[in-house]
Design a protein around this motif. Structure first.
Motif, PDB file in Angstrom:
ATOM      1  N   VAL A 150       0.855  -1.185   0.000  1.00  0.00           N
ATOM      2  CA  VAL A 150       0.000   0.000   0.000  1.00  0.00           C
ATOM      3  C   VAL A 150       0.893   1.238   0.000  1.00  0.00           C
ATOM      4  CG1 VAL A 150      -1.848   1.228   1.180  1.00  0.00           C
ATOM      5  CG2 VAL A 150      -1.757  -1.279   1.289  1.00  0.00           C
ATOM      6  N   PHE A 151       0.690   2.104  -1.025  1.00  0.00           N
ATOM      7  CA  PHE A 151       1.484   3.315  -1.149  1.00  0.00           C
ATOM      8  C   PHE A 151       0.568   4.540  -1.056  1.00  0.00           C
ATOM      9  CE2 PHE A 151       3.960  -0.006  -3.088  1.00  0.00           C
ATOM     10  CZ  PHE A 151       5.279   0.306  -2.791  1.00  0.00           C
ATOM     11  N   PRO A 152       1.080   5.638  -0.505  1.00  0.00           N
ATOM     12  CA  PRO A 152       0.252   6.852  -0.433  1.00  0.00           C
ATOM     13  C   PRO A 152      -0.179   7.329  -1.824  1.00  0.00           C
ATOM     14  CG  PRO A 152       2.187   7.043   0.964  1.00  0.00           C
ATOM     15  CD  PRO A 152       2.396   5.823   0.139  1.00  0.00           C
ATOM     16  N   LYS A 153      -1.405   7.812  -1.880  1.00  0.00           N
ATOM     17  CA  LYS A 153      -1.945   8.296  -3.156  1.00  0.00           C
ATOM     18  C   LYS A 153      -2.983   9.387  -2.863  1.00  0.00           C
ATOM     19  CE  LYS A 153      -4.225   6.653  -7.365  1.00  0.00           C
ATOM     20  NZ  LYS A 153      -4.835   5.483  -8.057  1.00  0.00           N
ATOM     21  N   ASN A 154      -2.845  10.501  -3.592  1.00  0.00           N
ATOM     22  CA  ASN A 154      -3.764  11.649  -3.438  1.00  0.00           C
ATOM     23  C   ASN A 154      -3.783  12.176  -2.000  1.00  0.00           C
ATOM     24  OD1 ASN A 154      -4.580  11.379  -6.172  1.00  0.00           O
ATOM     25  ND2 ASN A 154      -6.101   9.831  -5.581  1.00  0.00           N
ATOM     26  N   PHE A 155      -2.679  11.995  -1.304  1.00  0.00           N
ATOM     27  CA  PHE A 155      -2.628  12.405   0.104  1.00  0.00           C
ATOM     28  C   PHE A 155      -2.212  13.865   0.223  1.00  0.00           C
ATOM     29  CE2 PHE A 155      -0.592  12.456   4.383  1.00  0.00           C
ATOM     30  CZ  PHE A 155      -1.699  12.071   5.132  1.00  0.00           C
ATOM     31  N   GLN A 156      -2.892  14.604   1.060  1.00  0.00           N
ATOM     32  CA  GLN A 156      -2.672  16.036   1.293  1.00  0.00           C
ATOM     33  C   GLN A 156      -2.801  16.838  -0.010  1.00  0.00           C
ATOM     34  OE1 GLN A 156      -2.833  16.892   4.197  1.00  0.00           O
ATOM     35  NE2 GLN A 156      -1.635  15.649   5.611  1.00  0.00           N
ATOM     36  N   VAL A 157      -3.799  16.471  -0.756  1.00  0.00           N
ATOM     37  CA  VAL A 157      -4.121  17.233  -1.969  1.00  0.00           C
ATOM     38  C   VAL A 157      -5.293  18.160  -1.638  1.00  0.00           C
ATOM     39  CG1 VAL A 157      -4.921  17.105  -4.373  1.00  0.00           C
ATOM     40  CG2 VAL A 157      -3.295  15.403  -3.486  1.00  0.00           C
ATOM     41  N   GLY A 158      -5.171  19.406  -1.989  1.00  0.00           N
ATOM     42  CA  GLY A 158      -6.219  20.378  -1.669  1.00  0.00           C
ATOM     43  C   GLY A 158      -5.971  20.959  -0.287  1.00  0.00           C
ATOM     44  N   ASP A 159      -6.853  20.711   0.621  1.00  0.00           N
ATOM     45  CA  ASP A 159      -6.744  21.255   1.975  1.00  0.00           C
ATOM     46  C   ASP A 159      -5.726  20.421   2.758  1.00  0.00           C
ATOM     47  OD1 ASP A 159      -7.066  22.627   4.273  1.00  0.00           O
ATOM     48  OD2 ASP A 159      -9.085  21.883   4.725  1.00  0.00           O
ATOM     49  N   VAL A 160      -4.591  21.035   3.044  1.00  0.00           N
ATOM     50  CA  VAL A 160      -3.502  20.334   3.719  1.00  0.00           C
ATOM     51  C   VAL A 160      -3.701  20.461   5.220  1.00  0.00           C
ATOM     52  CG1 VAL A 160      -1.026  20.197   4.045  1.00  0.00           C
ATOM     53  CG2 VAL A 160      -1.953  20.786   1.783  1.00  0.00           C
ATOM     54  N   GLY A 161      -3.671  19.332   5.886  1.00  0.00           N
ATOM     55  CA  GLY A 161      -3.851  19.359   7.332  1.00  0.00           C
ATOM     56  C   GLY A 161      -2.569  19.136   8.101  1.00  0.00           C
ATOM     57  N   GLY A 162      -1.677  18.313   7.575  1.00  0.00           N
ATOM     58  CA  GLY A 162      -0.449  18.002   8.304  1.00  0.00           C
ATOM     59  C   GLY A 162       0.665  17.622   7.361  1.00  0.00           C
ATOM     60  N   LYS A 163       1.451  16.662   7.787  1.00  0.00           N
ATOM     61  CA  LYS A 163       2.637  16.276   7.048  1.00  0.00           C
ATOM     62  C   LYS A 163       2.277  15.503   5.786  1.00  0.00           C
ATOM     63  CE  LYS A 163       6.901  13.582   7.609  1.00  0.00           C
ATOM     64  NZ  LYS A 163       7.697  12.726   8.519  1.00  0.00           N
ATOM     65  N   SER A 164       3.081  15.698   4.746  1.00  0.00           N
ATOM     66  CA  SER A 164       2.921  14.935   3.511  1.00  0.00           C
ATOM     67  C   SER A 164       3.729  13.648   3.596  1.00  0.00           C
ATOM     68  CB  SER A 164       3.393  15.766   2.304  1.00  0.00           C
ATOM     69  OG  SER A 164       2.632  16.953   2.179  1.00  0.00           O
ATOM     70  N   LEU A 165       3.349  12.660   2.792  1.00  0.00           N
ATOM     71  CA  LEU A 165       4.018  11.376   2.769  1.00  0.00           C
ATOM     72  C   LEU A 165       4.683  11.134   1.434  1.00  0.00           C
ATOM     73  CD1 LEU A 165       1.310   9.143   4.523  1.00  0.00           C
ATOM     74  CD2 LEU A 165       3.340  10.180   5.561  1.00  0.00           C
ATOM     75  N   ASN A 166       5.779  10.401   1.473  1.00  0.00           N
ATOM     76  CA  ASN A 166       6.498  10.030   0.254  1.00  0.00           C
ATOM     77  C   ASN A 166       5.730   8.919  -0.449  1.00  0.00           C
ATOM     78  OD1 ASN A 166       8.320   9.286  -1.738  1.00  0.00           O
ATOM     79  ND2 ASN A 166      10.099   9.463  -0.391  1.00  0.00           N
ATOM     80  N   SER A 167       5.286   9.180  -1.666  1.00  0.00           N
ATOM     81  CA  SER A 167       4.453   8.215  -2.388  1.00  0.00           C
ATOM     82  C   SER A 167       5.224   6.992  -2.867  1.00  0.00           C
ATOM     83  CB  SER A 167       3.784   8.899  -3.588  1.00  0.00           C
ATOM     84  OG  SER A 167       4.771   9.423  -4.464  1.00  0.00           O
ATOM     85  N   SER A 168       6.545   7.012  -2.776  1.00  0.00           N
ATOM     86  CA  SER A 168       7.341   5.862  -3.221  1.00  0.00           C
ATOM     87  C   SER A 168       7.681   4.902  -2.074  1.00  0.00           C
ATOM     88  CB  SER A 168       8.637   6.355  -3.870  1.00  0.00           C
ATOM     89  OG  SER A 168       9.430   7.070  -2.941  1.00  0.00           O
ATOM     90  N   ILE A 169       7.266   5.213  -0.890  1.00  0.00           N
ATOM     91  CA  ILE A 169       7.558   4.366   0.274  1.00  0.00           C
ATOM     92  C   ILE A 169       6.251   3.759   0.759  1.00  0.00           C
ATOM     93  CG2 ILE A 169       8.472   4.327   2.634  1.00  0.00           C
ATOM     94  CD1 ILE A 169      10.211   6.702   1.934  1.00  0.00           C
ATOM     95  N   PRO A 170       6.197   2.423   0.956  1.00  0.00           N
ATOM     96  CA  PRO A 170       4.941   1.796   1.405  1.00  0.00           C
ATOM     97  C   PRO A 170       4.591   2.241   2.829  1.00  0.00           C
ATOM     98  CG  PRO A 170       6.737   0.199   1.421  1.00  0.00           C
ATOM     99  CD  PRO A 170       7.274   1.425   0.751  1.00  0.00           C
ATOM    100  N   LEU A 171       3.322   2.084   3.146  1.00  0.00           N
ATOM    101  CA  LEU A 171       2.854   2.526   4.462  1.00  0.00           C
ATOM    102  C   LEU A 171       3.500   1.743   5.608  1.00  0.00           C
ATOM    103  CD1 LEU A 171      -0.980   3.041   3.852  1.00  0.00           C
ATOM    104  CD2 LEU A 171       0.876   4.711   3.699  1.00  0.00           C
ATOM    105  N   SER A 172       3.909   0.516   5.366  1.00  0.00           N
ATOM    106  CA  SER A 172       4.527  -0.288   6.424  1.00  0.00           C
ATOM    107  C   SER A 172       5.881   0.268   6.853  1.00  0.00           C
ATOM    108  CB  SER A 172       4.689  -1.733   5.963  1.00  0.00           C
ATOM    109  OG  SER A 172       5.508  -1.804   4.792  1.00  0.00           O
ATOM    110  N   GLU A 173       6.468   1.151   6.036  1.00  0.00           N
ATOM    111  CA  GLU A 173       7.748   1.775   6.370  1.00  0.00           C
ATOM    112  C   GLU A 173       7.606   3.241   6.741  1.00  0.00           C
ATOM    113  OE1 GLU A 173      10.558   1.127   3.274  1.00  0.00           O
ATOM    114  OE2 GLU A 173      10.195  -1.039   3.145  1.00  0.00           O
TER     115      GLU A 173
END
Length: 403
Positions: free
Chosen positions: A266-289
């Motif tokens: 599972v990789f981040p996708k469409n995260f923090q798009v538009g209204d940003v609430g907090g930290k952004s995530l690297n879309s090339s790193i899986p959520l388990s890491e």
């Protein structure tokens, strides 16, 4: 001088030790014929010279008379009050050994056995807490903090310094502490999709994530929900004496969360798009890491909580001055929250926490108060004992007249 008897001559009747030859106890002199006649008919009370010599050899004793060693072969003819017996080294005779009440020596009775005593050395926890939410706001924005934190053009860097009070051995844990932040709110806790976090085939499973489930184009957000959207995004950089300290952000999350709750596909996708609430995530790193996210997603039970940011794997000495560069990005000013940076070591029972101690003391005090109250009530106004004759089984057993 002590008078002595000739070694080869035996004592006769009427002759006392210490008297001249031929002198009787009554003071009269005895003739040689009378002495020889009595010697033939009176048996000797003393052992033979051969027997005496054997005994002296066996016992290895030396007789000392009046402080001087003499060569008298018959010590029994000398006054006993003038005899001193000394046992020579190596003698095994017990004939003249005096009785003693001294106990037999042993390491057990003298408490000289080797022993091991466990001494519990209490460990100490060194903790540094620095609240920076107010200090990291420029003076021009002190009256409008929300505008400052939401404005992307303002410089949010802040430098803080503090001194290490005691030696801090590695690993030194870095926490961020938030107050007045209710992660235990019902709608906040439910705003997540555990199925989406576990497997990529459940990417469209966003029903529980509203209002942060999809973008304006109806594309699912991974990870979705308010918890992930409000991810903490302040950053810290540390240095001591001009040397940067490396912050290790590995292994800060629970192993069960990384292995079972967050999928490796599972990789981040469409995260923090538009209204940003907090930290952004690297879309090339899986959520388990993405361990920052995993730590944040484990919600706190109270409004004041700490979460692990990383670890410093270098020892810090006492009186070292630590310089911290903070990026003050997280918005806690809307809900009048606070932010603090915490550096702490741990002991075998964990870090510093006063909650359990205060709780135990409070409950113990309440129990003690109730116990004293009930004792006073019993002493001042005791409860009268009931009459057992009014019990139902005693009333039914009352004998009937005439029987």
């Amino acid at each position: 001088m002590i008078p002595q008897v000739h070694p080869g001559r035996r004592k006769t009747r009427g002759e006392a030790p210490g008297l001249p030859n031929g002198t009787s106890r009554t003071g009269g002199n005895m003739s040689r014929s009378e002495t020889n006649t009595d010697q033939r008919h009176i048996p000797s009370r003393y052992p033979s010279p051969k027997k005496r010599k054997h005994d002296l050899t066996e016992s290895r004793h030396r007789r000392v008379y009046a402080g001087k060693t003499t060569g008298v072969s018959d010590p029994f003819l000398v006054n006993a009050d003038r005899v001193l017996i000394i046992k020579m080294p190596g003698s095994d005779s017990t004939a003249h050994k005096s009785k003693s009440r001294r106990p037999k020596y042993s390491q057990f009775s003298q408490q000289e056995l080797p022993a091991f005593k466990l001494i519990l050395t209490p460990g100490y926890v060194v903790e540094i807490v620095d609240r920076y939410d107010n200090e990291c706001i420029p003076k021009d924005f002190r009256d409008n903090r929300v505008e400052f934190i939401k404005n992307k053009q303002t410089n949010k860097s802040c430098t803080r310094t503090f001194t290490v009070p005691k030696q801090m051995k590695s690993p030194i844990f870095i926490y961020y502490q938030l107050e007045n932040f209710y992660q235990n709110h019902r709608r906040y806790v439910k705003s997540r999709s555990d199925k989406q976090l576990q497997s990529k085939k459940n990417a469209a499973h966003i029903r529980e994530c509203k209002p942060m489930g999809e973008t304006d184009n109806k594309d699912p957000i991974i990870p979705c929900g308010l918890i992930a959207w409000s991810l903490f995004n302040d950053t810290y950089g540390f240095s001591v004496k001009g040397k940067d300290l490396k912050v290790n952000k590995r292994d800060i999350a629970w192993g069960s969360d990384k292995n079972y709750k967050f999928g490796a596909d599972v990789f981040p996708k469409n995260f923090q798009v538009g209204d940003v609430g907090g930290k952004s995530l690297n879309s090339s790193i899986p959520l388990s890491e993405q361990e920052d996210l995993i730590v944040w997603m484990r919600t706190a039970a109270l409004s004041t909580f700490r979460k692990l940011y990383g670890k410093i794997e270098d020892d810090l000495q006492a009186n070292d001055v630590i310089t911290v560069v903070i990026e003050n990005n997280y918005n806690t000013y809307d809900f009048k929250g606070t932010k603090s940076l915490v550096l702490s070591t741990t002991s075998w029972i964990g870090g510093k926490n006063d909650f359990l101690g205060v709780t135990f003391i409070t409950i113990g005090g309440i129990c003690l108060f109730l116990a004293i109250t009930f004792i006073l009530l019993y002493v001042i106004k005791p409860r009268p004992l009931g009459d057992p004759s009014y019990l139902s089984w005693n009333r039914n057993s009352t004998p009937t007249p005439g029987r």
